[in-house]
Scaffold this active site. Structure first.
Site, PDB file in Angstrom:
ATOM      1  N   GLN A  99       0.895  -1.202   0.137  1.00 37.29           N
ATOM      2  CA  GLN A  99       0.160  -0.040  -0.135  1.00 37.29           C
ATOM      3  C   GLN A  99       0.786   1.195   0.093  1.00 37.29           C
ATOM      4  OE1 GLN A  99      -3.327   0.263  -0.304  1.00 37.29           O
ATOM      5  NE2 GLN A  99      -3.734  -1.850  -0.215  1.00 37.29           N
ATOM      6  N   TYR A 126      -5.945 -13.321  -3.698  1.00 34.61           N
ATOM      7  CA  TYR A 126      -5.051 -12.463  -3.986  1.00 34.61           C
ATOM      8  C   TYR A 126      -4.261 -11.872  -3.087  1.00 34.61           C
ATOM      9  CZ  TYR A 126      -8.672 -12.558  -7.761  1.00 34.61           C
ATOM     10  OH  TYR A 126      -9.710 -12.967  -8.623  1.00 34.61           O
ATOM     11  N   GLU A 162      -1.894 -16.411  -4.308  1.00 37.11           N
ATOM     12  CA  GLU A 162      -1.410 -14.980  -5.368  1.00 37.11           C
ATOM     13  C   GLU A 162      -0.746 -15.591  -6.488  1.00 37.11           C
ATOM     14  OE1 GLU A 162       0.146 -12.062  -6.876  1.00 37.11           O
ATOM     15  OE2 GLU A 162      -1.163 -11.550  -4.964  1.00 37.11           O
ATOM     16  N   ASP A 181      -9.348  -9.886  -1.976  1.00 32.75           N
ATOM     17  CA  ASP A 181      -8.634  -8.430  -2.167  1.00 32.75           C
ATOM     18  C   ASP A 181      -8.161  -8.484  -3.842  1.00 32.75           C
ATOM     19  OD1 ASP A 181      -7.462  -6.166  -2.139  1.00 32.75           O
ATOM     20  OD2 ASP A 181      -5.519  -6.782  -1.236  1.00 32.75           O
ATOM     21  N   CYS A 209     -10.345  -1.715  -4.395  1.00 37.83           N
ATOM     22  CA  CYS A 209     -10.134  -0.497  -4.931  1.00 37.83           C
ATOM     23  C   CYS A 209     -10.438   0.276  -6.358  1.00 37.83           C
ATOM     24  CB  CYS A 209      -8.276  -0.652  -5.432  1.00 37.83           C
ATOM     25  SG  CYS A 209      -8.051  -1.878  -6.603  1.00 37.83           S
TER      26      CYS A 209
END
Length: 399
Positions: free
Chosen positions: A233, A264, A286, A330, A357
């Site tokens: 982030q 993710y 991932e 995510d 997001c």
């Protein structure tokens, strides 16, 4: 009346669009306009008029100003400059901070209304600090053109422009950015880690990619290893904020007898959230092998299996009969998509926390979950990217 790129039009701005542009209309056609505010009348230079359904343009003069307008927080992006010379990356910086959050909430509500079905109310976009929205970027990418000019791209282009400031960047990152001179064409990434050190990663357009530097980030007392050029982030408070939101949403919902999924999962941020809530069997998935390797190390004190692979493929092969407790989802900006949503639904998890997001991608996925019988039990939204159109939303889904 016909138009072509370059024509000037005086237009009334009626709304904000997803992606940081603003909405006007001309002869029944939508025009997406940069650097404006709803309620303003602006002079617009048309930049794209090839589509029959919409055009694009850029504000060259504000004819009737909104009370929410301010001098741009980044002088190099101000409307007083020619659009071709405005720095990109701070597309709401001309708007007072409180009104930016009002507009972001409006974008989220319109996405919900269009894609998620009736009745879902967008939450307030919460600030994460008390400042003026500057000095938060721990990561900045600069570009170097063939003439050796170092700087950001101009807004909506790949043309490098020199700048004298980086107000959104952390102080040390900004200073390092302005010191970059005589670089080879390509890209320069600047990354400030949790210890305050600024790491400079040079990526020449020609030649070998540099070896990855491993840095350490921190959330609470827990340290995470992450490649300096890997995903983490950007706001220094973002990881803590999202970890807190995920834990709050899942409090009392983690059954230690079940399998819990971090999808993710990156380097394991939310895998750690699950572990701290009492999960004893965690799978993090991932697609980046390097991130998976780091996740396995970062979560070594938990019972974690870090899987490298696509989330949809992993869900297709999930073991029959294994009971799934909590899931943290995510996805990237494109969202999870129907295949992943349906794959998750088939596992009958106890609860899903969706960290988003992108408001439109979130709304589409929430609409799919709703079709399958899930409800949105809670929503929280955070202004983790002040002066840009981006923000994050955390949604709890239950059956």
């Amino acid at each position: 009346m016909t138009s072509s790129a370059g024509q000037l039009l005086d237009l009334d701005i009626t709304g904000i669009a997803h992606g940081g542009t603003f909405i006007a209309r001309h002869e029944g056609r939508v025009v997406f306009v940069s650097d404006a505010i709803p309620g303003e009348r602006v002079r617009v230079r048309i930049t794209e008029s090839t589509k029959s359904s919409f055009w694009r343009g850029e504000t060259v003069e504000v004819l009737e100003s909104s009370p929410h307008r301010q001098p741009h927080v980044w002088p190099e992006a101000d409307v007083s400059r020619d659009p071709a010379e405005r720095a990109g990356g701070a597309d709401l910086g001309h708007i007072k901070l409180a009104h930016q959050r009002t507009l972001k909430r409006q974008v989220l509500q319109e996405a919900f209304d269009k894609f998620a079905g009736p009745g879902l109310v967008a939450p307030e976009i919460a600030p994460v600090d008390d400042g003026n929205g500057t000095g938060w970027r721990t990561r900045v990418s600069l570009h170097v053109d063939d003439d050796g000019i170092v700087g950001p791209y101009a807004a909506r282009s790949h043309r490098v422009i020199p700048v004298q400031s980086h107000p959104l960047a952390r102080r040390r990152v900004a200073a390092e950015a302005l010191s970059q001179k005589n670089a080879k064409p390509g890209r320069i990434d600047l990354v400030e880690s949790a210890d305050g050190q600024v790491h400079v990663i040079r990526r020449p357009a020609k030649g070998k990619r540099p070896a990855a530097q491993v840095i350490r980030e921190q959330v609470g007392e827990r340290k995470f290893q992450v490649d300096a050029d890997g995903f983490w982030q950007v706001h220094p408070r973002a990881a803590d904020t999202l970890d807190t939101a995920v834990r709050s949403a899942l409090a009392g919902r983690v059954d230690p007898e079940k399998t819990h999924l971090d999808l993710y999962g990156g380097v394991g941020l939310f895998g750690a959230s699950l572990g701290e809530l009492g999960a004893t069997n965690i799978v993090t998935v991932e697609s980046s092998r390097r991130a998976t390797e780091l996740a396995q190390q970062n979560l070594e004190d938990f019972d974690v299996h870090a899987v490298t692979g696509r989330v949809d493929k992993y869900l297709e092969g999930f073991p029959n009969g294994e009971r799934v407790g909590a899931v943290v989802l995510d996805p990237p900006r494109a969202g999870a998509g129907r295949a992943v949503v349906e794959g998750l639904h088939a596992l009958s998890p106890d609860a899903i926390v969706y960290v988003a997001c992108d408001p439109v991608a979130l709304a589409r996925d929430l609409g799919t979950f709703r079709e399958l019988g899930w409800e949105t039990a809670s929503l929280a939204a955070f202004d983790l990217f002040p002066h840009s159109h981006h923000f994050e939303v955390v949604a709890l889904l239950t059956r």
